[in-house]
Design a protein around this motif. Sequence first.
Motif, PDB file in Angstrom:
ATOM      1  N   ALA A   1      57.025  82.869 -27.514  1.00 34.40           N
ATOM      2  CA  ALA A   1      57.690  83.647 -28.554  1.00 34.40           C
ATOM      3  C   ALA A   1      58.613  84.592 -27.802  1.00 34.40           C
ATOM      4  O   ALA A   1      58.706  84.546 -26.572  1.00 34.40           O
ATOM      5  CB  ALA A   1      56.691  84.419 -29.411  1.00 34.40           C
ATOM      6  N   ASP A   2      59.302  85.438 -28.507  1.00 31.03           N
ATOM      7  CA  ASP A   2      60.159  86.428 -27.877  1.00 31.03           C
ATOM      8  C   ASP A   2      59.495  87.793 -28.018  1.00 31.03           C
ATOM      9  O   ASP A   2      58.545  87.969 -28.798  1.00 31.03           O
ATOM     10  CB  ASP A   2      61.543  86.430 -28.527  1.00 31.03           C
ATOM     11  N   LEU A   3      59.965  88.764 -27.256  1.00 25.31           N
ATOM     12  CA  LEU A   3      59.499  90.139 -27.393  1.00 25.31           C
ATOM     13  C   LEU A   3      60.559  91.069 -26.819  1.00 25.31           C
ATOM     14  O   LEU A   3      61.488  90.612 -26.143  1.00 25.31           O
ATOM     15  CB  LEU A   3      58.153  90.361 -26.703  1.00 25.31           C
TER      16      LEU A   3
ATOM     17  N   THR B   1      58.042  95.240 -23.115  1.00 28.20           N
ATOM     18  CA  THR B   1      56.655  94.786 -23.019  1.00 28.20           C
ATOM     19  C   THR B   1      55.888  95.049 -24.309  1.00 28.20           C
ATOM     20  O   THR B   1      54.654  95.019 -24.324  1.00 28.20           O
ATOM     21  CB  THR B   1      55.934  95.486 -21.836  1.00 28.20           C
ATOM     22  N   HIS B   2      56.612  95.297 -25.409  1.00 29.72           N
ATOM     23  CA  HIS B   2      55.954  95.548 -26.685  1.00 29.72           C
ATOM     24  C   HIS B   2      55.385  94.234 -27.205  1.00 29.72           C
ATOM     25  O   HIS B   2      56.112  93.258 -27.392  1.00 29.72           O
ATOM     26  CB  HIS B   2      56.931  96.140 -27.690  1.00 29.72           C
ATOM     27  N   HIS B   3      54.093  94.212 -27.443  1.00 29.19           N
ATOM     28  CA  HIS B   3      53.384  92.981 -27.765  1.00 29.19           C
ATOM     29  C   HIS B   3      53.636  92.570 -29.216  1.00 29.19           C
ATOM     30  O   HIS B   3      52.853  92.854 -30.121  1.00 29.19           O
ATOM     31  CB  HIS B   3      51.889  93.178 -27.510  1.00 29.19           C
ATOM     32  N   GLN B   4      54.745  91.896 -29.422  1.00 26.51           N
ATOM     33  CA  GLN B   4      55.060  91.276 -30.703  1.00 26.51           C
ATOM     34  C   GLN B   4      55.533  89.857 -30.450  1.00 26.51           C
ATOM     35  O   GLN B   4      56.206  89.588 -29.450  1.00 26.51           O
ATOM     36  CB  GLN B   4      56.167  92.035 -31.437  1.00 26.51           C
TER      37      GLN B   4
ATOM     38  N   THR C   1      54.124  85.645 -24.214  1.00 20.95           N
ATOM     39  CA  THR C   1      54.244  86.990 -24.767  1.00 20.95           C
ATOM     40  C   THR C   1      53.113  87.883 -24.272  1.00 20.95           C
ATOM     41  O   THR C   1      53.327  89.049 -23.942  1.00 20.95           O
ATOM     42  CB  THR C   1      54.250  86.939 -26.305  1.00 20.95           C
ATOM     43  N   HIS C   2      51.895  87.354 -24.226  1.00 21.04           N
ATOM     44  CA  HIS C   2      50.772  88.121 -23.682  1.00 21.04           C
ATOM     45  C   HIS C   2      51.039  88.504 -22.231  1.00 21.04           C
ATOM     46  O   HIS C   2      50.834  89.655 -21.833  1.00 21.04           O
ATOM     47  CB  HIS C   2      49.483  87.304 -23.755  1.00 21.04           C
ATOM     48  N   LEU C   3      51.482  87.521 -21.445  1.00 23.19           N
ATOM     49  CA  LEU C   3      51.722  87.778 -20.024  1.00 23.19           C
ATOM     50  C   LEU C   3      52.815  88.820 -19.824  1.00 23.19           C
ATOM     51  O   LEU C   3      52.677  89.734 -18.997  1.00 23.19           O
ATOM     52  CB  LEU C   3      52.111  86.473 -19.323  1.00 23.19           C
ATOM     53  N   CYS C   4      53.882  88.714 -20.603  1.00 26.35           N
ATOM     54  CA  CYS C   4      55.019  89.632 -20.441  1.00 26.35           C
ATOM     55  C   CYS C   4      54.766  90.993 -21.071  1.00 26.35           C
ATOM     56  O   CYS C   4      55.526  91.934 -20.833  1.00 26.35           O
ATOM     57  CB  CYS C   4      56.283  89.000 -21.016  1.00 26.35           C
ATOM     58  N   SER C   5      53.695  91.110 -21.861  1.00 35.22           N
ATOM     59  CA  SER C   5      53.312  92.440 -22.343  1.00 35.22           C
ATOM     60  C   SER C   5      52.587  93.221 -21.252  1.00 35.22           C
ATOM     61  O   SER C   5      52.429  94.438 -21.356  1.00 35.22           O
ATOM     62  CB  SER C   5      52.420  92.324 -23.588  1.00 35.22           C
TER      63      SER C   5
END
Length: 307
Positions: free
Chosen positions: A239-241, A244-247, A210-214
């Motif tokens: 996790a999912d998101l 690029t919203h960091h959730q 998730t961090h990387l894809c944000s």
Amino acid sequence: MLTLNSASIPMSDVLYHIEGEMHEEFPVISFSTNVYDNPADIFDSIERLAQYFQAVEFEIGEAAEEVFWQLDSEQRLALAAKIKAFTTDRGVTFTVHAGWWGRQYNLCSPDAGEQAQAIACLDAAVRFSLAAGASSVTFHPGYKDKYDNTTLLNCLITAVNRLQEQVDCRGIALCLENMGGERPKYPVFSVEEHLRFHRETGCYITIDVTHLCSLYPYGEALFDAIARLAPVTRHLHIADLRGTHHQHLPLGEGDLPLSDVLNRFAAGGYRGVAVVEEFIPKYSTAFYLEKAREYQRRLESMRHVPA
């Protein structure tokens, strides 16, 4: 290589989309006590999650963090021995996430006293992890404060090398977790900076997907980052998101082709688990668990589809 247009795929299938064939070393799904909000009964939380997953991560956080630091070193080692006996008997892969919330964990700090405290905390977590038979221990870099990345990374490398001078870390992968977007308190290191960390410490990387894809939307830039980082990555958080919203959404509640991301890590040489970790209060622990188990079951059916 074509980039997936997730809008063209039914939402229920985006999570499972893989470009090409599923890699034989596709990561095993794990689950963290973090999603359980780290209960005070550390062993019980690990034991409960082992009912559902063949890999479990213990995070030194929340109620468990308070208990962990109240134990003296002998008591922590006794707990570690109990965990090791259980996970060995059950064939469960065990990993540890060191504490990270608070200045006492600030490995990036240029302040000698604060850095020494952070090294001491990580030292205790590593010794516990070694005694518990953990395959890896993940740690955060610390806080950004007012410093530039060069200063922060220099301090981090110094701290981790000092740690390795005082504790024998052979037999366990020490893994620096990458930070993501939309979190201004924490340093975000580039791919090259993570590679420099690996070169100068011999330690590895935990990639929080998730961090990387944000930072890198699904597409060529992300694929390039995965190809470069996979060989030095020894642990994954998932996790999912949405976009690029960091959730850190439950699996299937976003629009990330997570299975393809994990498959690319496997193709790049990653050999390890993928831990469902972190949560947002909008969703219950039970829902995160349900979605993770559903994902795990679907992956198993995908693994066994005849070629």
